[in-house]
Design a protein around this motif. Structure first.
Motif, PDB file in Angstrom:
ATOM      1  N   ILE A 133      17.091  31.731  46.086  1.00 30.06           N
ATOM      2  CA  ILE A 133      16.822  32.938  45.393  1.00 30.06           C
ATOM      3  C   ILE A 133      18.025  33.730  44.895  1.00 30.06           C
ATOM      4  N   LEU A 134      18.884  33.624  45.921  1.00 27.09           N
ATOM      5  CA  LEU A 134      20.354  34.127  45.436  1.00 27.09           C
ATOM      6  C   LEU A 134      21.065  33.460  44.052  1.00 27.09           C
ATOM      7  N   GLU A 135      20.838  32.201  44.295  1.00 29.44           N
ATOM      8  CA  GLU A 135      21.427  31.424  43.080  1.00 29.44           C
ATOM      9  C   GLU A 135      20.771  31.730  41.691  1.00 29.44           C
ATOM     10  N   ALA A 136      19.456  31.810  41.821  1.00 29.75           N
ATOM     11  CA  ALA A 136      18.697  32.354  40.643  1.00 29.75           C
ATOM     12  C   ALA A 136      18.966  33.825  40.183  1.00 29.75           C
ATOM     13  N   TYR A 137      19.257  34.610  40.988  1.00 28.67           N
ATOM     14  CA  TYR A 137      19.916  35.981  40.748  1.00 28.67           C
ATOM     15  C   TYR A 137      21.093  36.127  39.974  1.00 28.67           C
ATOM     16  N   TYR A 138      21.980  35.206  40.729  1.00 33.83           N
ATOM     17  CA  TYR A 138      23.304  34.991  39.883  1.00 33.83           C
ATOM     18  C   TYR A 138      23.079  34.557  38.651  1.00 33.83           C
ATOM     19  N   ARG A 139      22.573  33.396  38.492  1.00 37.53           N
ATOM     20  CA  ARG A 139      22.417  32.538  37.296  1.00 37.53           C
ATOM     21  C   ARG A 139      21.930  33.539  36.084  1.00 37.53           C
ATOM     22  N   ARG A 140      21.112  34.735  36.347  1.00 34.32           N
ATOM     23  CA  ARG A 140      20.595  35.644  35.230  1.00 34.32           C
ATOM     24  C   ARG A 140      21.856  35.925  34.719  1.00 34.32           C
ATOM     25  N   TYR A 141      22.707  36.797  35.537  1.00 36.49           N
ATOM     26  CA  TYR A 141      23.928  37.353  35.035  1.00 36.49           C
ATOM     27  C   TYR A 141      24.933  36.363  34.285  1.00 36.49           C
ATOM     28  N   LEU A 142      25.214  35.448  35.063  1.00 38.42           N
ATOM     29  CA  LEU A 142      26.256  34.503  34.351  1.00 38.42           C
ATOM     30  C   LEU A 142      25.775  33.886  32.985  1.00 38.42           C
ATOM     31  N   GLU A 143      24.660  33.853  32.924  1.00 34.50           N
ATOM     32  CA  GLU A 143      24.020  33.440  31.707  1.00 34.50           C
ATOM     33  C   GLU A 143      24.307  34.668  30.425  1.00 34.50           C
ATOM     34  N   ILE A 144      24.458  35.873  30.949  1.00 38.72           N
ATOM     35  CA  ILE A 144      24.439  37.075  30.010  1.00 38.72           C
ATOM     36  C   ILE A 144      26.013  37.010  29.641  1.00 38.72           C
ATOM     37  N   ALA A 145      26.750  36.703  30.804  1.00 37.25           N
ATOM     38  CA  ALA A 145      28.270  36.675  30.486  1.00 37.25           C
ATOM     39  C   ALA A 145      28.514  35.487  29.367  1.00 37.25           C
ATOM     40  N   ARG A 146      28.030  34.253  29.468  1.00 34.00           N
ATOM     41  CA  ARG A 146      28.298  33.069  28.808  1.00 34.00           C
ATOM     42  C   ARG A 146      27.869  33.562  27.295  1.00 34.00           C
ATOM     43  N   ALA A 147      26.769  34.062  27.195  1.00 38.45           N
ATOM     44  CA  ALA A 147      25.950  34.288  25.910  1.00 38.45           C
ATOM     45  C   ALA A 147      26.973  35.242  25.119  1.00 38.45           C
ATOM     46  N   HIS A 148      27.875  36.228  25.680  1.00 38.25           N
ATOM     47  CA  HIS A 148      28.838  37.244  25.140  1.00 38.25           C
ATOM     48  C   HIS A 148      30.294  36.589  24.867  1.00 38.25           C
ATOM     49  N   GLY A 149      30.296  35.428  25.928  1.00 43.02           N
ATOM     50  CA  GLY A 149      31.525  34.881  25.710  1.00 43.02           C
ATOM     51  C   GLY A 149      32.798  35.836  26.445  1.00 43.02           C
ATOM     52  N   VAL A 150      32.400  36.318  27.232  1.00 39.76           N
ATOM     53  CA  VAL A 150      33.170  37.276  28.225  1.00 39.76           C
ATOM     54  C   VAL A 150      33.343  36.608  29.674  1.00 39.76           C
ATOM     55  N   GLY A 151      34.327  37.220  30.610  1.00 35.32           N
ATOM     56  CA  GLY A 151      34.315  36.571  31.942  1.00 35.32           C
ATOM     57  C   GLY A 151      33.413  37.641  32.963  1.00 35.32           C
ATOM     58  N   PHE A 152      33.457  36.680  34.130  1.00 34.34           N
ATOM     59  CA  PHE A 152      32.366  37.282  35.080  1.00 34.34           C
ATOM     60  C   PHE A 152      33.161  37.367  36.486  1.00 34.34           C
ATOM     61  N   VAL A 153      32.839  38.488  37.061  1.00 30.37           N
ATOM     62  CA  VAL A 153      33.263  38.899  38.533  1.00 30.37           C
ATOM     63  C   VAL A 153      32.078  38.436  39.559  1.00 30.37           C
ATOM     64  N   LEU A 154      32.235  37.366  40.317  1.00 29.12           N
ATOM     65  CA  LEU A 154      31.305  36.936  40.965  1.00 29.12           C
ATOM     66  C   LEU A 154      31.379  37.151  42.424  1.00 29.12           C
ATOM     67  N   ASP A 155      30.803  38.144  43.079  1.00 29.13           N
ATOM     68  CA  ASP A 155      31.085  38.853  44.336  1.00 29.13           C
ATOM     69  C   ASP A 155      30.019  38.105  45.255  1.00 29.13           C
ATOM     70  N   SER A 156      30.354  38.019  46.670  1.00 32.37           N
ATOM     71  CA  SER A 156      29.515  37.287  47.499  1.00 32.37           C
ATOM     72  C   SER A 156      28.462  38.206  47.993  1.00 32.37           C
ATOM     73  N   VAL A 157      27.454  37.918  48.884  1.00 33.35           N
ATOM     74  CA  VAL A 157      26.565  38.634  49.611  1.00 33.35           C
ATOM     75  C   VAL A 157      26.841  39.278  50.872  1.00 33.35           C
ATOM     76  N   THR A 158      28.143  39.731  51.046  1.00 36.50           N
ATOM     77  CA  THR A 158      28.788  39.810  52.254  1.00 36.50           C
ATOM     78  C   THR A 158      29.133  41.418  52.431  1.00 36.50           C
ATOM     79  N   TRP A 159      28.331  42.324  51.675  1.00 39.53           N
ATOM     80  CA  TRP A 159      28.581  43.754  51.622  1.00 39.53           C
ATOM     81  C   TRP A 159      28.324  44.225  53.183  1.00 39.53           C
TER      82      TRP A 159
END
Length: 333
Positions: A66-92
């Motif tokens: 479930i977490l991986e699917a969540y992250y992939r949605r955002y990573l796909e947006i970043a890749r589509a726009h050709g920009v970087g991504f800050v990928l933070d862990s679920v440890t808040w």
């Protein structure tokens, strides 16, 4: 208990840090991050998160997927726009006090922190390109409530408390520590020191009330100045999160007009979808997701005020629709 297959599996999945000594988001190119993880899991996915702790997803069947699917949605947006991504862990909420409330002993909590960072490395490998660098961050949150300053620690106490997670993140190959929703400057300064002691750069992100002040009553400029002095300028940069742009836009305007030097250190925004106050959000039983396109325009207005806002994501109530709208409004396709 099954944590990311097992502790040995988490250790095997860990990878060497890629950007620890040269964070790419410190350049002037835009980066995205994710949205409101916990509110997405609770209100959209219908999941229960005890104490609002998303790290518990690693401790349940299918949680990692479930977490991986969540992250992939955002990573796909970043890749589509050709920009970087800050990928933070679920440890808040995976620090010692919160771990005890969740029923984890210290060894299990350590395994969870390592596993949460380890799971991000394969995602980076899957999505990273030359145009889309992916920075792995180990996320820490306040020792107490994210909306209330409560009993503040001293800087030294906060440093000692923050060392637990910072050292685990360094071991698991994180590039940095992301201290989110900081409610007071002393705790933030201690976490910045803890990250530095573990050999990690840090981002310090403060939460603001509707009056544009921290829950402690400190102004953003006062808080940044305090952290700078008490940590010898350790943070790589600062952000604002868990506040709506309308709550602090006028404050940014005034700081720009006054030429406040601390603005140069302020690099990112992860805003709430709702204009409600923290007290209103805390007592709400519904999700106020606002309007993604309006939020995107609010971000564009913030960037027009302060061009160094280059790290853009969401917080409570936001999801991939909001981050996609922010990308459309603020980034070149």
């Amino acid at each position: 208990m099954k944590i990311y297959d097992d502790a040995a599996g988490a250790a095997r999945a860990a990878a060497a840090p890629r950007w620890r000594h040269a964070l790419p988001q410190l350049a002037d190119k835009p980066f995205l991050s994710d949205g409101g993880l916990e509110t997405t899991l609770i209100f959209h996915d219908g999941l229960e998160l005890p104490h609002f702790a998303s790290v518990t997803m690693l401790d349940r069947p299918g949680g990692r997927e479930i977490l991986e699917a969540y992250y992939r949605r955002y990573l796909e947006i970043a890749r589509a726009h050709g920009v970087g991504f800050v990928l933070d862990s679920v440890t808040w909420r995976a620090s010692p006090d919160w771990g005890a409330k969740l029923g984890y002993d210290r060894a299990t909590l350590a395994d969870l922190n390592r596993a949460a960072v380890a799971m991000l490395h394969p995602l980076r490998q899957e999505f990273e390109t030359e145009a889309t660098p992916v920075v792995v961050g180990g996320c820490v949150g306040p020792r107490g409530d994210g909306y209330v300053a409560g009993a503040a620690m001293s800087v030294a106490e906060a440093e000692a408390y923050g060392r637990f997670q910072a050292e685990l993140f360094a071991e698991a190959g994180a590039d940095m520590v992301a201290a989110m929703t900081m409610t007071n400057a002393a705790e933030a300064a201690g976490y910045a020191r803890a990250a530095a002691a573990a050999g990690l750069p840090s981002c310090i992100s403060f939460t603001l009330e509707t009056d544009a002040r921290l829950p402690s009553g400190e102004s953003l400029g006062e808080a940044i100045g305090f952290v700078e002095r008490e940590s010898d300028g350790a943070p790589a940069y600062y952000m604002v999160n868990c506040a709506h742009p309308t709550h602090f836009a006028a404050m940014i305007d005034a700081a720009v007009e006054a030429g406040e030097p601390w603005l140069a250190r302020l690099r990112g925004v992860r805003a709430n979808a709702s204009t409600r106050s923290h007290a209103e959000l805390d007592s709400s039983t519904d999700l106020d997701a606002g309007d993604p396109d309006t939020l995107g325009r609010d971000y564009a207005a913030l960037r027009a005020r302060h061009r160094r806002f280059t790290i853009l994501g969401g917080c409570c109530g936001t999801d991939d629709r909001h981050v996609a709208a922010i990308a459309r409004t603020c980034l070149a396709a």
